[in-house]
Motif scaffolding. Structure first.
Motif, PDB file in Angstrom:
ATOM      1  N   VAL A 179       3.453  -7.584   1.967  1.00 24.56           N
ATOM      2  CA  VAL A 179       4.515  -6.841   2.639  1.00 24.56           C
ATOM      3  C   VAL A 179       5.848  -7.534   2.375  1.00 24.56           C
ATOM      4  O   VAL A 179       6.005  -8.733   2.650  1.00 24.56           O
ATOM      5  N   ALA A 180       6.822  -6.773   1.847  1.00 27.89           N
ATOM      6  CA  ALA A 180       8.145  -7.292   1.539  1.00 27.89           C
ATOM      7  C   ALA A 180       8.989  -7.384   2.803  1.00 27.89           C
ATOM      8  O   ALA A 180       8.653  -6.786   3.835  1.00 27.89           O
ATOM      9  N   PRO A 181      10.106  -8.111   2.758  1.00 30.02           N
ATOM     10  CA  PRO A 181      10.972  -8.225   3.941  1.00 30.02           C
ATOM     11  C   PRO A 181      11.458  -6.880   4.482  1.00 30.02           C
ATOM     12  O   PRO A 181      11.682  -6.745   5.686  1.00 30.02           O
ATOM     13  N   ASN A 182      11.612  -5.875   3.611  1.00 32.74           N
ATOM     14  CA  ASN A 182      12.062  -4.557   4.075  1.00 32.74           C
ATOM     15  C   ASN A 182      10.913  -3.686   4.575  1.00 32.74           C
ATOM     16  O   ASN A 182      11.112  -2.529   4.942  1.00 32.74           O
ATOM     17  N   GLY A 183       9.686  -4.232   4.578  1.00 32.91           N
ATOM     18  CA  GLY A 183       8.536  -3.494   5.065  1.00 32.91           C
ATOM     19  C   GLY A 183       7.731  -2.800   3.994  1.00 32.91           C
ATOM     20  O   GLY A 183       6.652  -2.257   4.277  1.00 32.91           O
ATOM     21  N   ASP A 184       8.209  -2.778   2.750  1.00 27.22           N
ATOM     22  CA  ASP A 184       7.445  -2.142   1.674  1.00 27.22           C
ATOM     23  C   ASP A 184       6.086  -2.822   1.521  1.00 27.22           C
ATOM     24  O   ASP A 184       5.969  -4.045   1.638  1.00 27.22           O
ATOM     25  N   ILE A 185       5.076  -2.005   1.245  1.00 27.40           N
ATOM     26  CA  ILE A 185       3.704  -2.480   1.110  1.00 27.40           C
ATOM     27  C   ILE A 185       3.291  -2.409  -0.356  1.00 27.40           C
ATOM     28  O   ILE A 185       3.462  -1.364  -0.998  1.00 27.40           O
ATOM     29  N   TYR A 186       2.761  -3.494  -0.877  1.00 25.93           N
ATOM     30  CA  TYR A 186       2.256  -3.542  -2.244  1.00 25.93           C
ATOM     31  C   TYR A 186       0.735  -3.658  -2.180  1.00 25.93           C
ATOM     32  O   TYR A 186       0.197  -4.564  -1.544  1.00 25.93           O
ATOM     33  N   VAL A 187       0.054  -2.734  -2.842  1.00 24.65           N
ATOM     34  CA  VAL A 187      -1.406  -2.708  -2.860  1.00 24.65           C
ATOM     35  C   VAL A 187      -1.881  -3.097  -4.254  1.00 24.65           C
ATOM     36  O   VAL A 187      -1.486  -2.485  -5.250  1.00 24.65           O
ATOM     37  N   ALA A 188      -2.710  -4.126  -4.347  1.00 27.08           N
ATOM     38  CA  ALA A 188      -3.301  -4.555  -5.620  1.00 27.08           C
ATOM     39  C   ALA A 188      -4.656  -3.876  -5.788  1.00 27.08           C
ATOM     40  O   ALA A 188      -5.556  -4.085  -4.988  1.00 27.08           O
ATOM     41  N   ASP A 189      -4.784  -3.073  -6.842  1.00 27.90           N
ATOM     42  CA  ASP A 189      -6.036  -2.352  -7.105  1.00 27.90           C
ATOM     43  C   ASP A 189      -6.918  -3.196  -8.023  1.00 27.90           C
ATOM     44  O   ASP A 189      -7.236  -2.819  -9.151  1.00 27.90           O
ATOM     45  N   GLY A 190      -7.324  -4.361  -7.515  1.00 29.47           N
ATOM     46  CA  GLY A 190      -7.927  -5.392  -8.347  1.00 29.47           C
ATOM     47  C   GLY A 190      -9.317  -5.106  -8.863  1.00 29.47           C
ATOM     48  O   GLY A 190      -9.712  -5.626  -9.900  1.00 29.47           O
ATOM     49  N   TYR A 191     -10.113  -4.306  -8.136  1.00 31.33           N
ATOM     50  CA  TYR A 191     -11.443  -3.948  -8.622  1.00 31.33           C
ATOM     51  C   TYR A 191     -11.472  -2.521  -9.154  1.00 31.33           C
ATOM     52  O   TYR A 191     -12.529  -2.023  -9.532  1.00 31.33           O
ATOM     53  N   GLY A 192     -10.319  -1.884  -9.160  1.00 24.11           N
ATOM     54  CA  GLY A 192     -10.232  -0.508  -9.647  1.00 24.11           C
ATOM     55  C   GLY A 192      -9.506  -0.431 -10.977  1.00 24.11           C
ATOM     56  O   GLY A 192     -10.026  -0.871 -12.006  1.00 24.11           O
ATOM     57  N   SER A 193      -8.261   0.061 -10.948  1.00 29.96           N
ATOM     58  CA  SER A 193      -7.523   0.327 -12.192  1.00 29.96           C
ATOM     59  C   SER A 193      -6.429  -0.686 -12.469  1.00 29.96           C
ATOM     60  O   SER A 193      -5.621  -0.504 -13.381  1.00 29.96           O
ATOM     61  N   ASP A 194      -6.357  -1.766 -11.685  1.00 28.11           N
ATOM     62  CA  ASP A 194      -5.469  -2.910 -11.931  1.00 28.11           C
ATOM     63  C   ASP A 194      -3.985  -2.591 -11.826  1.00 28.11           C
ATOM     64  O   ASP A 194      -3.152  -3.302 -12.390  1.00 28.11           O
ATOM     65  N   TYR A 195      -3.638  -1.543 -11.107  1.00 30.35           N
ATOM     66  CA  TYR A 195      -2.235  -1.278 -10.820  1.00 30.35           C
ATOM     67  C   TYR A 195      -1.811  -1.995  -9.538  1.00 30.35           C
ATOM     68  O   TYR A 195      -2.631  -2.281  -8.659  1.00 30.35           O
ATOM     69  N   ILE A 196      -0.520  -2.263  -9.433  1.00 28.88           N
ATOM     70  CA  ILE A 196       0.122  -2.628  -8.182  1.00 28.88           C
ATOM     71  C   ILE A 196       0.862  -1.381  -7.718  1.00 28.88           C
ATOM     72  O   ILE A 196       1.713  -0.857  -8.442  1.00 28.88           O
ATOM     73  N   ILE A 197       0.539  -0.908  -6.529  1.00 28.95           N
ATOM     74  CA  ILE A 197       1.130   0.333  -6.022  1.00 28.95           C
ATOM     75  C   ILE A 197       2.049  -0.010  -4.862  1.00 28.95           C
ATOM     76  O   ILE A 197       1.645  -0.666  -3.906  1.00 28.95           O
ATOM     77  N   GLN A 198       3.287   0.440  -4.956  1.00 31.40           N
ATOM     78  CA  GLN A 198       4.285   0.141  -3.939  1.00 31.40           C
ATOM     79  C   GLN A 198       4.491   1.352  -3.034  1.00 31.40           C
ATOM     80  O   GLN A 198       4.718   2.471  -3.500  1.00 31.40           O
ATOM     81  N   TYR A 199       4.408   1.109  -1.709  1.00 27.17           N
ATOM     82  CA  TYR A 199       4.651   2.127  -0.693  1.00 27.17           C
ATOM     83  C   TYR A 199       5.748   1.627   0.243  1.00 27.17           C
ATOM     84  O   TYR A 199       5.991   0.416   0.334  1.00 27.17           O
ATOM     85  N   ASN A 200       6.385   2.528   0.962  1.00 26.46           N
ATOM     86  CA  ASN A 200       7.316   2.063   1.980  1.00 26.46           C
ATOM     87  C   ASN A 200       6.537   1.685   3.244  1.00 26.46           C
ATOM     88  O   ASN A 200       5.301   1.751   3.268  1.00 26.46           O
ATOM     89  N   SER A 201       7.242   1.306   4.290  1.00 27.80           N
ATOM     90  CA  SER A 201       6.580   0.803   5.496  1.00 27.80           C
ATOM     91  C   SER A 201       5.762   1.868   6.212  1.00 27.80           C
ATOM     92  O   SER A 201       4.915   1.541   7.046  1.00 27.80           O
ATOM     93  N   ARG A 202       5.994   3.138   5.873  1.00 28.12           N
ATOM     94  CA  ARG A 202       5.231   4.236   6.483  1.00 28.12           C
ATOM     95  C   ARG A 202       4.066   4.684   5.612  1.00 28.12           C
ATOM     96  O   ARG A 202       3.400   5.672   5.911  1.00 28.12           O
ATOM     97  N   GLY A 203       3.850   3.973   4.503  1.00 29.70           N
ATOM     98  CA  GLY A 203       2.746   4.305   3.618  1.00 29.70           C
ATOM     99  C   GLY A 203       3.060   5.410   2.627  1.00 29.70           C
ATOM    100  O   GLY A 203       2.138   6.015   2.058  1.00 29.70           O
ATOM    101  N   GLN A 204       4.338   5.659   2.385  1.00 33.80           N
ATOM    102  CA  GLN A 204       4.747   6.694   1.438  1.00 33.80           C
ATOM    103  C   GLN A 204       4.972   6.067   0.061  1.00 33.80           C
ATOM    104  O   GLN A 204       5.632   5.042  -0.068  1.00 33.80           O
ATOM    105  N   TYR A 205       4.455   6.719  -0.967  1.00 34.63           N
ATOM    106  CA  TYR A 205       4.471   6.178  -2.331  1.00 34.63           C
ATOM    107  C   TYR A 205       5.893   6.022  -2.879  1.00 34.63           C
ATOM    108  O   TYR A 205       6.742   6.902  -2.717  1.00 34.63           O
ATOM    109  N   ILE A 206       6.120   4.875  -3.556  1.00 36.14           N
ATOM    110  CA  ILE A 206       7.386   4.628  -4.249  1.00 36.14           C
ATOM    111  C   ILE A 206       7.176   4.560  -5.756  1.00 36.14           C
ATOM    112  O   ILE A 206       7.782   5.301  -6.514  1.00 36.14           O
ATOM    113  N   ARG A 207       6.292   3.662  -6.213  1.00 36.71           N
ATOM    114  CA  ARG A 207       6.063   3.497  -7.655  1.00 36.71           C
ATOM    115  C   ARG A 207       4.763   2.719  -7.851  1.00 36.71           C
ATOM    116  O   ARG A 207       4.214   2.163  -6.902  1.00 36.71           O
TER     117      ARG A 207
END
Length: 369
Positions: A179-207
Motif C-alpha cells: 500500500v502506497a502513502p496515497n492508499g493505492d494498492i499494488y497486487v503481485a500476481d506471483g503464482y499467476g501471470s506475474d503482473y503487478i496490478i495497481q488499484y486505488n484505495s477503493r480497489g478500482q483499477y489503475i494500471r
C-alpha cells in the motif's frame, strides 16, 4: 518457472524417504536443541534463536503453513496461515496467543497492514493453492480482501478478467500486496501471470505492468512473489518487486517504470520487508556450491542495508562481495530454517520468521544480540 506445484511434485518423494528414516526424528530434536543455543547472523545483525517462542497447541490451533506476519499499532503480532481452522493467529511478543479467526482462506498467503484514519486494516491474499480432502494440491483463482482486525470484510478484489485486464488463458493467483502513502494498492500476481496490478484505495483499477512479455526483458518478472513500498528516500518512493526465479529484487517507480535490479545470487527470496534503512527477506530455498537449485529444506533469511548491499544472512553463509559483486549465498552448514517465507521486525529489531513447508511449525523468533 518455479511454481509451488512443481516444487511439491519434485520434493514429495524425497520428503517421504526422509521421514521414513528412523534417525530423522532424533536428528531434528537434537538440531532444535542446538538451535536454541545458537547465535546466527553476521556483522551487526546477529540473533539468538528461539524455536519455541509461540505458545500454542497443535490440537486447538493447528498450523499448516505459516506464511506471513505483521505487527499492528498495539504491538500485537498477526500471522496468516492456510489452515482453515484458524487462518489468522494473533500473538503478543512473548508468544502468548491472544486471538484467532478465519476459516475461508485455504490458500492464505499474503498479509499487509494498512492504516486509515487512525485504524488498522488488513489486506489478506489467498493465492489459490489449496489441499483437497485427499491431500492433493490444486490451483484455483485467488483473491484479495480488505478486512478489519476482527475479520470483517470491507471489500474484495477479484479476478482481473472480470474487468477486462486479463485474457482467458491468464491465471490470477496473487501472492502479495503493498500500500502506497496515497492508499493505492499494488497486487503481485506471483503464482499467476506475474503482473503487478495497481488499484486505488477503493480497489478500482489503475494500471498493470510486469508480466513476461516486455520488449525490455528487465521489465519482466518471473515468480513475482513479493511487492513492497520503499520509503527510505521520502522524496522518491519506489516499488520493490521480487523476481524470485531470477534471484533478485527489481525496483520500479510507483507508476510502473523499471529503475534497476538488485541481484541476490543463490537466493530464492520472498517478499521484501522494509524497516528503517534495511530490507529483510525470507529465502525459501537456495542453491548448492555448484550453482544448482536445491529442492529440499535449504532456506534462511537475508538482510540488506540502505545501499541494498547484503550485510547478514541468518541461517545462511556470510555475504561475500568480489569486485562489488555479491557471490552466491547458501544455507549454512548447520541449518536453522527449512523454507524462510516472511520476516516481521518488531520495535526492538527482533525478527519473527514464518516458514512454508516446515512440518507445521510456528514462527521462529530471532532475538537481536
Amino acid at each position: 518457472m518455479t511454481t509451488r506445484r512443481n516444487f511439491i511434485k519434485n520434493t514429495t518423494l524425497a520428503t517421504a524417504t526422509t521421514l521414513s528414516s528412523s534417525s530423522f526424528g532424533f536428528s531434528i530434536l537434537h538440531q532444535d536443541k542446538k538451535a536454541e543455543e545458537l547465535i546466527i547472523g553476521h556483522g551487526d545483525f546477529k540473533y539468538k534463536v528461539d524455536k519455541s517462542w509461540a505458545k500454542i497447541s497443535a490440537n486447538s490451533n493447528p498450523i499448516f503453513n505459516c506464511h506471513e506476519m505483521v505487527q499492528d499499532s498495539k504491538g500485537r503480532l498477526i500471522m496468516l496461515g492456510d489452515n482453515v481452522r484458524n487462518n489468522i493467529l494473533i500473538f503478543d511478543k512473548s508468544g502468548k496467543l491472544l486471538d484467532f479467526w478465519g476459516t475461508a482462506f485455504p490458500g492464505g498467503h499474503g498479509l499487509t497492514l494498512t492504516k486509515e484514519g487512525g485504524e488498522d486494516f488488513l489486506l489478506i491474499v489467498d493465492c489459490g493453492w489449496y489441499q483437497d480432502k485427499t491431500g492433493k494440491w490444486n490451483p484455483q483463482a485467488g483473491q484479495v480482501l480488505k478486512t478489519d482486525l476482527n475479520g470483517r470484510v470491507i471489500f474484495t478484489i477479484g479476478h482481473p478478467r472480470t474487468i477486462g485486464i486479463y485474457k482467458d488463458n491468464e491465471p490470477f493467483m496473487p501472492t502479495e500486496t503493498a500500500v502506497a502513502p496515497n492508499g493505492d494498492i499494488y497486487v503481485a500476481d506471483g503464482y499467476g501471470s506475474d503482473y503487478i496490478i495497481q488499484y486505488n484505495s477503493r480497489g478500482q483499477y489503475i494500471r498493470h505492468f510486469g508480466g513476461q512479455h516486455n520488449a525490455n526483458k528487465e521489465h519482466n518478472l518471473y515468480n513475482a512473489h513479493g511487492v513492497a513500498i520503499d520509503l527510505r528516500d521520502k522524496n522518491n518512493p519506489v516499488l520493490i518487486c521480487t523476481s524470485r526465479d531470477e534471484n533478485c529484487f527489481k525496483f520500479f517507480t510507483l507508476d510502473g517504470k523499471f529503475i534497476k535490479r538488485v541481484d541476490l545470487p543463490g537466493m530464492y527470496v520472498c517478499r521484501p520487508v522494509l524497516d528503517a534503512e534495511n530490507i529483510y527477506a525470507g529465502v525459501c530455498w537456495s542453491k548448492d556450491a555448484n550453482g544448482q537449485k536445491l529442492g529440499g529444506d535449504s532456506g534462511f533469511v537475508t538482510i540488506l542495508d540502505k545501499n541494498n548491499k547484503v550485510v547478514s544472512s541468518p541461517g545462511g553463509t556470510a555475504p561475500t562481495y568480489k569486485n562489488g559483486i555479491l557471490q552466491a549465498t547458501l544455507q549454512a552448514t548447520n541449518p536453522i530454517f527449512q523454507h524462510g517465507h516472511d520476516v516481521c521486525v518488531d520495535e526492538d529489531k527482533n525478527l519473527y520468521i514464518c516458514q512454508w513447508n516446515a512440518n507445521h511449525t510456528a514462527p521462529v523468533k530471532l532475538t537481536r544480540v
